[in-house]
Design a protein around this motif. Structure first.
Motif, mmCIF file in Angstrom:
data_model
loop_
_atom_site.group_PDB
_atom_site.id
_atom_site.type_symbol
_atom_site.label_atom_id
_atom_site.label_comp_id
_atom_site.label_asym_id
_atom_site.label_seq_id
_atom_site.Cartn_x
_atom_site.Cartn_y
_atom_site.Cartn_z
ATOM 1 N N TYR A 202 0.815 -1.214 0.000
ATOM 2 C CA TYR A 202 0.000 0.000 0.000
ATOM 3 C C TYR A 202 0.849 1.264 0.000
ATOM 4 N N GLU A 203 2.067 1.174 0.479
ATOM 5 C CA GLU A 203 2.937 2.340 0.444
ATOM 6 C C GLU A 203 3.529 2.590 -0.930
ATOM 7 N N SER A 204 3.575 1.537 -1.783
ATOM 8 C CA SER A 204 4.339 1.701 -3.021
ATOM 9 C C SER A 204 3.592 1.365 -4.303
ATOM 10 N N GLN A 205 2.577 0.491 -4.263
ATOM 11 C CA GLN A 205 2.009 -0.010 -5.511
ATOM 12 C C GLN A 205 0.506 0.182 -5.654
ATOM 13 N N ALA A 206 -0.200 0.519 -4.618
ATOM 14 C CA ALA A 206 -1.659 0.464 -4.637
ATOM 15 C C ALA A 206 -2.255 1.473 -5.616
ATOM 16 N N LEU A 207 -3.465 1.174 -6.053
ATOM 17 C CA LEU A 207 -4.162 1.967 -7.048
ATOM 18 C C LEU A 207 -5.151 2.920 -6.390
ATOM 19 N N THR A 208 -5.668 3.849 -7.193
ATOM 20 C CA THR A 208 -6.565 4.868 -6.664
ATOM 21 C C THR A 208 -7.801 4.260 -6.015
ATOM 22 N N TRP A 209 -8.397 3.256 -6.666
ATOM 23 C CA TRP A 209 -9.615 2.684 -6.088
ATOM 24 C C TRP A 209 -9.337 2.047 -4.729
ATOM 25 N N GLU A 210 -8.090 1.597 -4.528
ATOM 26 C CA GLU A 210 -7.747 1.026 -3.228
ATOM 27 C C GLU A 210 -7.656 2.116 -2.162
ATOM 28 N N ARG A 211 -7.196 3.283 -2.556
ATOM 29 C CA ARG A 211 -7.241 4.411 -1.615
ATOM 30 C C ARG A 211 -8.667 4.679 -1.195
ATOM 31 N N ALA A 212 -9.559 4.740 -2.176
ATOM 32 C CA ALA A 212 -10.958 5.015 -1.867
ATOM 33 C C ALA A 212 -11.545 3.930 -0.970
ATOM 34 N N ALA A 213 -11.148 2.683 -1.198
ATOM 35 C CA ALA A 213 -11.685 1.574 -0.396
ATOM 36 C C ALA A 213 -11.312 1.743 1.068
#
Length: 889
Positions: A202-213
């Protein structure tokens, strides 16, 4: 004092909600208490001496009834309903984790394993039939595990047991549906992840929708201290202090894609999708989350997980209008309430208003007279919410700047890695570098199209390559004015062209070689389904002037155009990839028919014909099954009828075997050798008797004898998708009869399951998946599905049909295959057809291409694609193991 109508609620439940009526009958004590107005959300018929799984199922059953009646009676508002459902989910998940650990390591402290709740469980907003979407994490240092067992292995086994305890169904129902697909890269990661590895992701690869989740996330069950440690560590990833308008655009695009995917549920009325429709539940959620993502990094007060709390906080801080917050809150509350009514009727996870009498039932359950009254209640709040959300869209972009620095900076901001180089290329177009762009009208048309094309190209996986493809296209055009004006008038077509150049390398390469293919996109028929094989054959024959070479070129040109059109339909999202696969196959069959007939006639001019004999062409594999991709080769087997000792009657006579072998070589060349008009299809003839060691063509009698006496099990499996595609009706019938006879049992008795399993394992060793998305070769992919189907057919001597969809349906109807394999076949085929166009290497594509694939599969986003693929592969693997006994023991 408020008086709640419990008797009326019970009566409405019995009359209009079969699921609640069933629970009232199965829980008579609780039913009596509810009818008397006693509401106890902790009531249950479970006893402490029962197994944990049964206790939880009975607890869930009692809760479903209690909350349902309390909701209908008005004793529980939406907050009361969702909190009760969520709190139960938390308790059940926690008990399942503790039970799973206790079973494996009795007496151990339940530490080192936590469930992070996301989505509606994370915000305590679960609906009546929600599944839960936890991420399961473990700490290898503290997780209890058995001697000589790795913590990673223990964690996965604990996770599987947790899911089993919650999802398993029996006569008492189930506890919760569990969806673990929101974890990072679910297609390749285990279902329980080490906490430090998750933090790193989550610090390096996660996508925008994962932030929203993670706006709606909390430690819900298990080792809560471990969960809080994880959430504290990733907080900077979720709540960024800088405004991230690129991420906001992605969330808006996600909403637009959802509207596109669920177009049938967008229009308000019967069949309206309460969750995904315009003005629906999800748009209120997205509206709040978009503003939270923009401002929540600087203002912790805005980080409320629940949608209505978030709207209130945003209004209080002045980031949205108070009347917007009020309208969205009112709409959200009403839609969630009606969503619960829809779900409590049959305990189904649905969000769609039914039609006809079923809509009346929902209305009456809510206390209204008829469906039209329910629609009247919903219409204004839905329309208002839709207008509020629409206002987020900034509309169509303006023109591109001409000043070099501003243009370069704008293109860099848009996503071009080399904004300066892209700006220089545009400057060359504007200067009339190519003849097609030298007239003022052409350049004016170019200016109108650039704001549509360039942002789309900027989002390409390789924006520089996409721009270069556009440059080559403009260079090769003799005139650009008409095409550019058309693209200006039809922005959708401009977007399609950009999408092809950006994402579909096979189509873009075809355009680079033949820029006139763009004319095919202008033709309205380009987006219509292809006709029948006979209709296509008539078109491919053209004027039939008798010039063999001219016919070859004509067929190649027309096939190239139609294949380009089919691929464009998939990329544009206007055609189901399954329909495209069938179109590719009909086109190939028509090409075989036309070119084989022309080659037979051309060959006969020199060598005559063999009296009482003719050529038959069998299609195997995907060609036989009628479902090709853009990149498919043709698996063909050539046969001839009549006496193999015969001789042709031409000026240069040949013996029958030599005659047909030379003829087949020429047909193969006609289908596969490129000419100035381009190539057609690779042809694979290795499925013939004895493979490459045998002659290219054998007699039908020899073929029959080989299949009945010598063929291996894998050859009989391949035969299950064989069908004649060329030959007279009588010759085709004779070949089909041989196939049916062999498949029906005229073959040696063998240990089919063992041989099939051995063959599949050998194939897996020699031909591994090309990438993580290889829908064909991955375990649980199409090859495993095909093996499963063909093994079932051969073992039971039934369900034979070259078309896999029909074969699966027939076998499932007889109870010989799980009914879900039909949907598994469809998803895997859709994925294969789409990936052959946009990700031929089966590697995980960039986000923009991920969105295209999700749309082609009819799914909301990439997470849904990966989740569906994982679930499908699991189902196929289970079916394959069940057929071969691989899962026994």
């Amino acid at each position: 004092m408020t008086v709640f109508d419990f008797e009326g609620a019970v009566a409405r439940a019995r009359d209009h909600a079969p699921f609640l009526a069933l629970l009232l009958d199965r829980e008579p004590v609780l039913a009596g208490q509810l009818a008397a107005g006693v509401l106890d959300i902790h009531a249950t018929s479970a006893t402490p001496d029962m197994p944990v799984a049964r206790q939880l199922r009975l607890d869930r059953r009692a809760l479903a009834l209690t909350v349902g009646i309390g909701d209908l009676a008005g004793a529980l508002d939406l907050t009361g309903v969702t909190h009760a459902l969520t709190d139960f989910a938390d308790r059940a998940l926690d008990r399942a984790i503790r039970a799973a650990i206790e079973e494996r390591t009795p007496g151990a402290e339940p530490r080192g394993f936590v469930a992070i709740a996301l989505g509606k469980q994370g915000s305590r907003e679960l609906n009546y039939s929600s599944d839960i979407d936890p991420i399961l994490l473990f700490d290898p240092r503290t997780l209890p595990h058995r001697p000589r067992e790795e913590p990673e292995e223990a964690a996965v086994r604990i996770a599987k047991r947790v899911v089993e305890l919650l999802q398993a169904r029996d006569g008492d129902g189930y506890v919760l549906r569990v969806d673990l697909r929101l974890r990072p890269s679910p297609e390749v990661t285990p279902i329980a992840l080490p906490v430090e590895g998750a933090i790193s992701y989550y610090e390096s690869q996660a996508l925008t929708w994962e932030r929203a989740a993670f706006i709606r996330s909390r430690a819900a069950a298990g080792d809560l201290a471990l969960g809080r440690y994880f959430l504290d560590a990733i907080r900077p990833f979720v709540w960024r202090r800088g405004l991230d308008f690129g991420a906001i655009g992605e969330i808006r695009d996600l909403s637009r894609r959802i509207r596109d995917h669920y177009a049938s549920g967008q229009g308000f009325g019967p069949g309206y999708d309460l969750k995904r429709g315009r003005g629906g539940i999800r748009e209120a959620e997205f509206f709040a989350q978009i503003h939270q993502m923009i401002h929540g990094g600087r203002d912790p007060a805005l980080r409320a997980p629940a949608t209505r709390d978030a709207l209130a906080a945003l209004a209080a801080a002045g980031w949205i209008e108070a009347d917007q917050a009020a309208a969205l809150t009112r709409s959200y509350t009403l839609l969630r309430t009606i969503e619960h009514r829809v779900q409590m009727i049959d305990d189904r996870q649905t969000h769609t208003l039914p039609t006809g009498e079923a809509l009346d039932r929902v209305a009456r359950l809510h206390g209204l007279a008829a469906g039209e009254d329910l629609l009247a209640l919903l219409r204004e709040p839905v329309e208002t919410a839709g207008r509020i959300y629409d206002a987020l869209d900034e509309g169509r972009p303006g023109g591109l700047p001409h000043e070099a620095h501003a243009l370069s900076a704008g293109l860099t901001d848009a996503g071009f890695a080399d904004g300066e180089g892209a700006a220089a290329r545009i400057a060359g177009w504007r200067a009339g570098r190519y003849p097609a762009l030298r007239s003022p009208a052409a350049r004016a048309a170019l200016e109108a199209v650039l704001p549509v094309l360039m942002p789309a190209l900027a989002g390409a996986p390789d924006s520089a390559a996409a721009l270069l493809r556009l440059d080559r296209l403009l260079e090769r055009l003799s005139s650009a004015i008409n095409i550019l004006r058309l693209l200006e008038a039809r922005p959708g077509l401009a977007s399609l062209l950009a999408t092809i150049l950006s994402h579909a390398a096979p189509l873009a390469d075809a355009l680079a070689v033949r820029p006139e293919l763009i004319d095919w996109l202008i033709d309205a028929s380009a987006f219509e389904p292809l006709g029948s094989v006979d209709e296509l054959a008539i078109e491919l024959r053209g004027d039939d002037a008798g010039d063999y070479q001219a016919l070859l070129d004509h067929v190649r040109r027309l096939v190239g155009e139609k294949r380009f059109a089919l691929g464009s339909q998939v990329v544009a999202g206007v055609s189901d990839p399954l329909d495209a696969a069938a179109g590719y196959a009909r086109l190939a069959e028509a090409a075989i028919a036309v070119l084989a007939a022309a080659t037979v006639a051309e060959f006969a001019r020199s060598h005559g014909r063999v009296p009482g004999s003719e050529l038959v062409v069998l299609a195997f594999g995907r060609a036989g099954g009628g479902a090709l991709t853009h990149a498919s080769d043709l698996d063909l087997v050539y046969l001839f009828t009549g006496d193999f000792a015969g001789e042709s009657d031409g000026a240069k006579p040949l013996g029958a075997t030599l005659y047909y072998n030379r003829l087949a070589q020429r047909i193969t060349a006609a289908l596969s050798v490129p000419t100035a008009a381009g190539p057609l299809y690779p042809v694979d003839t290795r499925l013939r008797p004895s493979g490459t060691q045998g002659p290219l063509v054998v007699s039908l009698d020899s073929f029959a004898r080989y299949q009945r006496e010598e063929a291996w099990t894998w050859e009989h499996m391949a035969l299950a998708r064989a069908r004649p595609v060329f030959g007279s009706p009588s010759a085709r019938a004779a070949a089909a009869a041989v196939i049916a006879d062999v498949l029906g049992g005229a073959r040696p008795d063998r240990d089919l399951a063992r041989e099939a399993a051995t063959m599949r394992a050998e194939m897996a060793r020699h031909k591994p998946p090309t990438g993580p998305l290889d829908a064909k070769l991955l375990p649980g992919g199409l090859v495993d599905l095909e093996f499963t189907v063909h093994l079932a057919q051969l073992c039971h001597r039934t369900g034979f049909d070259p078309n896999l969809s029909r074969a699966i349906a027939a076998l499932a109807e007889e109870g010989l295959l799980p009914p879900g394999l039909g949907a598994a076949h469809d998803l895997l085929t859709r994925l294969l057809v789409t990936l052959r166009l946009v990700a031929p290497d089966a590697a995980v594509p960039p986000p923009a291409t991920q969105a295209l694939i999700a749309r082609a599969l009819g799914l909301a986003d990439w997470a849904a694609v990966l989740a569906a693929l994982a679930a499908t592969r699991q189902e196929v693997e289970a079916a394959w193991n069940g057929m071969t006994g691989a899962g026994d023991g």
